[in-house]
Design an enzyme around this catalytic site. Structure first.
Site, mmCIF file in Angstrom:
data_model
loop_
_atom_site.group_PDB
_atom_site.id
_atom_site.type_symbol
_atom_site.label_atom_id
_atom_site.label_comp_id
_atom_site.label_asym_id
_atom_site.label_seq_id
_atom_site.Cartn_x
_atom_site.Cartn_y
_atom_site.Cartn_z
ATOM 1 C CB CYS A 187 -3.860 -6.694 -8.557
ATOM 2 S SG CYS A 187 -2.175 -6.030 -8.439
ATOM 3 C CG HIS A 352 -22.259 3.236 -6.147
ATOM 4 N ND1 HIS A 352 -22.244 4.616 -6.094
ATOM 5 C CD2 HIS A 352 -23.391 2.839 -5.479
ATOM 6 C CE1 HIS A 352 -23.302 5.037 -5.416
ATOM 7 N NE2 HIS A 352 -24.012 3.979 -5.040
ATOM 8 C CG HIS A 356 -6.748 -3.375 -9.505
ATOM 9 N ND1 HIS A 356 -6.112 -3.212 -8.289
ATOM 10 C CD2 HIS A 356 -5.768 -3.656 -10.413
ATOM 11 C CE1 HIS A 356 -4.816 -3.392 -8.460
ATOM 12 N NE2 HIS A 356 -4.586 -3.653 -9.730
ATOM 13 C CG HIS A 385 -4.532 11.794 -5.294
ATOM 14 N ND1 HIS A 385 -3.507 12.396 -5.993
ATOM 15 C CD2 HIS A 385 -4.838 12.652 -4.289
ATOM 16 C CE1 HIS A 385 -3.213 13.557 -5.449
ATOM 17 N NE2 HIS A 385 -4.003 13.735 -4.401
ATOM 18 C CG ASN A 389 -1.589 -1.146 -7.537
ATOM 19 O OD1 ASN A 389 -2.362 -1.814 -6.866
ATOM 20 N ND2 ASN A 389 -1.085 -1.582 -8.685
#
Length: 464
Positions: A187, A352, A356, A385, A389
């Site tokens: 990832c 900001h 991940h 949400h 992922n």
């Protein structure tokens, strides 16, 4: 015999050499004009080339790929290969996952029984990659032949010809394009690709680079009973991102962000870290990706390692000084307990954060370790949400959320940070160079006004 090597500037000149030139009839003005030209060329070569993020797009699957929790749990219950214990385990994970009913998976994984095949995964990757690239090129009115560098990354699907070759074939890109295909990098490969693009753009000034980040669910969807391998089915969802970067100074006016720093840390030498996310086969010879209980503690260690290197690059001097003093008091004088050691305030360096979306535990750990607020983690929490992922592309969904919310202002700094198998922790720092307004290609735009939403810590999705 040891020899001392002296570095000399390309414009340095001895008195004897200068005398020789003057005696040959060359004027002093001509000599210094020549030296000035050489000096300017040298400075241009040695000066760091600025690299810009021109634009990016994220993939949004059609509604036909949407998998509500009720549909997913029904599919799990109807799978005759699973025992009741495995079914209940997945249901508990899904109930606490923070995922909504809007996430998507390939159509092949909605069939009963599941359809895992090479043709299915090819359809999946072609759909996500081609759609993302087409959107980006159309949005920026670019010809595919204008791309100088192409980097694709997909961890668990590495066909031959490669995914980068597939993109070149589809869009008829130039024969001299510099193409790279990264696989098995987990990832964290999205930021890794940014790092590679940065290095190439530094070396080939004035070039245009295209990055495509995705993951193939069909390849690693697990159909066994090992709990550590069932986690990926519960968390990973369909997604991709296409990113356009440039080292051409003329692109600055059209760019959104400037790349300031990339920090990469790898702990593959440690067996515990190396195996905490690991592709393997279970006792029944079923292939899957195992995620062990060590992953959170390993990620915490890697985060500290990454931030230790990143801190001096981005933190104000006062914040660094406070950290050094507290570190001395804690470690040397033992005034403080080890669990109360000072953590630098990274909010002094960034406006900001794009974390991940590895899962609820990852986001909560980042919130605690960096002492972030609910607003700070909102982009990543809402991304998890709404989209789940999406692996290496998740950091771009989070940045897209910030743009859709119109929060990116000129001068704002954003930290992207991701974890991946190996084990890796990579971070990228961008500075916004103009106010960013969302456009019609932003995949959040249709429903951004309803966000943020209240995400319950647990929901009941089990029938009966």
């Amino acid at each position: 015999m040891n020899q001392t090597i002296h570095r000399v500037s390309p414009i340095s000149m001895s008195i004897s050499e200068l005398t020789t030139l003057l005696s040959s009839g060359v004027s002093v003005f001509e000599i210094f004009a020549g030296l000035l030209v050489v000096h300017l060329i040298y400075q241009r070569i040695r000066t760091r080339v600025k690299v810009y993020l021109l634009d990016f797009t994220c993939y949004r699957a059609p509604d036909s790929n949407r998998v509500p929790m009720s549909t997913l749990i029904e599919t799990i219950y109807l799978d005759d290969k699973l025992d009741q214990e495995s079914i209940d385990f997945q249901a508990r994970i899904l109930e606490r996952s923070w995922l909504s009913n809007q996430t998507s998976i390939p159509r092949s994984l909605m069939e009963i029984p599941l359809k895992k095949s090479l043709s299915s995964v090819k359809i999946e990757t072609m759909t996500t990659i081609f759609t993302s690239v087409e959107d980006l090129l159309r949005k920026n009115k670019l010809s595919p032949r204008s791309i100088d560098i192409l980097i694709t990354n997909c961890s668990l699907h590495s066909p031959s010809p490669s995914l980068s070759a597939m993109v070149i074939n589809k869009f008829h890109m130039r024969s001299n394009i510099k193409s790279f295909n990264l696989s098995g990098m987990g990832c964290a490969a999205g930021i890794l690709s940014v790092n590679l693009a940065n290095d190439l753009l530094q070396a080939h000034r004035g070039s245009l680079a295209l990055i495509v980040s995705t993951e193939a669910l069909n390849t690693h969807w697990y159909i066994g009973k090992d709990r550590s391998m069932l986690l990926t089915n519960c968390l990973f969802r369909m997604g991709a991102a296409a990113v356009l970067m440039s080292s051409n100074d003329h692109d600055r006016d059209n760019a959104k962000y400037e790349l300031l720093h990339v920090v990469r840390k790898n702990k593959a030498k440690d067996d515990r870290a190396y195996r905490c996310i690991y592709q393997d086969i279970d006792s029944d010879e079923k292939q899957g990706v195992s995620i062990t209980k060590d992953v959170i503690s390993v990620a915490g260690d890697m985060l500290k390692m990454n931030l230790t290197s990143l801190g001096p690059l981005v933190l104000p001097y006062l914040e660094q000084f406070q950290y050094v003093i507290q570190h001395i008091l804690c470690k040397k004088l033992k005034i403080y307990e080890s669990n109360s050691s000072y953590t630098p305030n990274f909010k002094t360096a960034f406006e900001h954060f794009c974390i991940h979306t590895g899962g609820r535990a990852v986001i909560q750990a980042m919130e605690m370790n960096l002492k972030l607020t609910k607003v700070d983690i909102e982009p990543s929490k809402m991304t998890l949400h709404r989209f789940g992922n999406t692996s290496s592309s998740s950091i771009w969904y989070a940045l897209s959320y910030l743009e859709a919310k119109r929060r990116m202002k000129k001068g704002d700094r954003v930290l992207q940070i991701a974890f991946g198998s190996g084990f890796k922790c990579n971070s990228a720092v961008w500075r916004c160079i103009r106010k960013v307004e969302p456009n019609t290609e932003n995949k959040w735009l249709d429903f951004i006004d309803s966000y943020p939403v209240d995400v319950p810590d647990s929901t009941n999705i089990r029938p009966g």
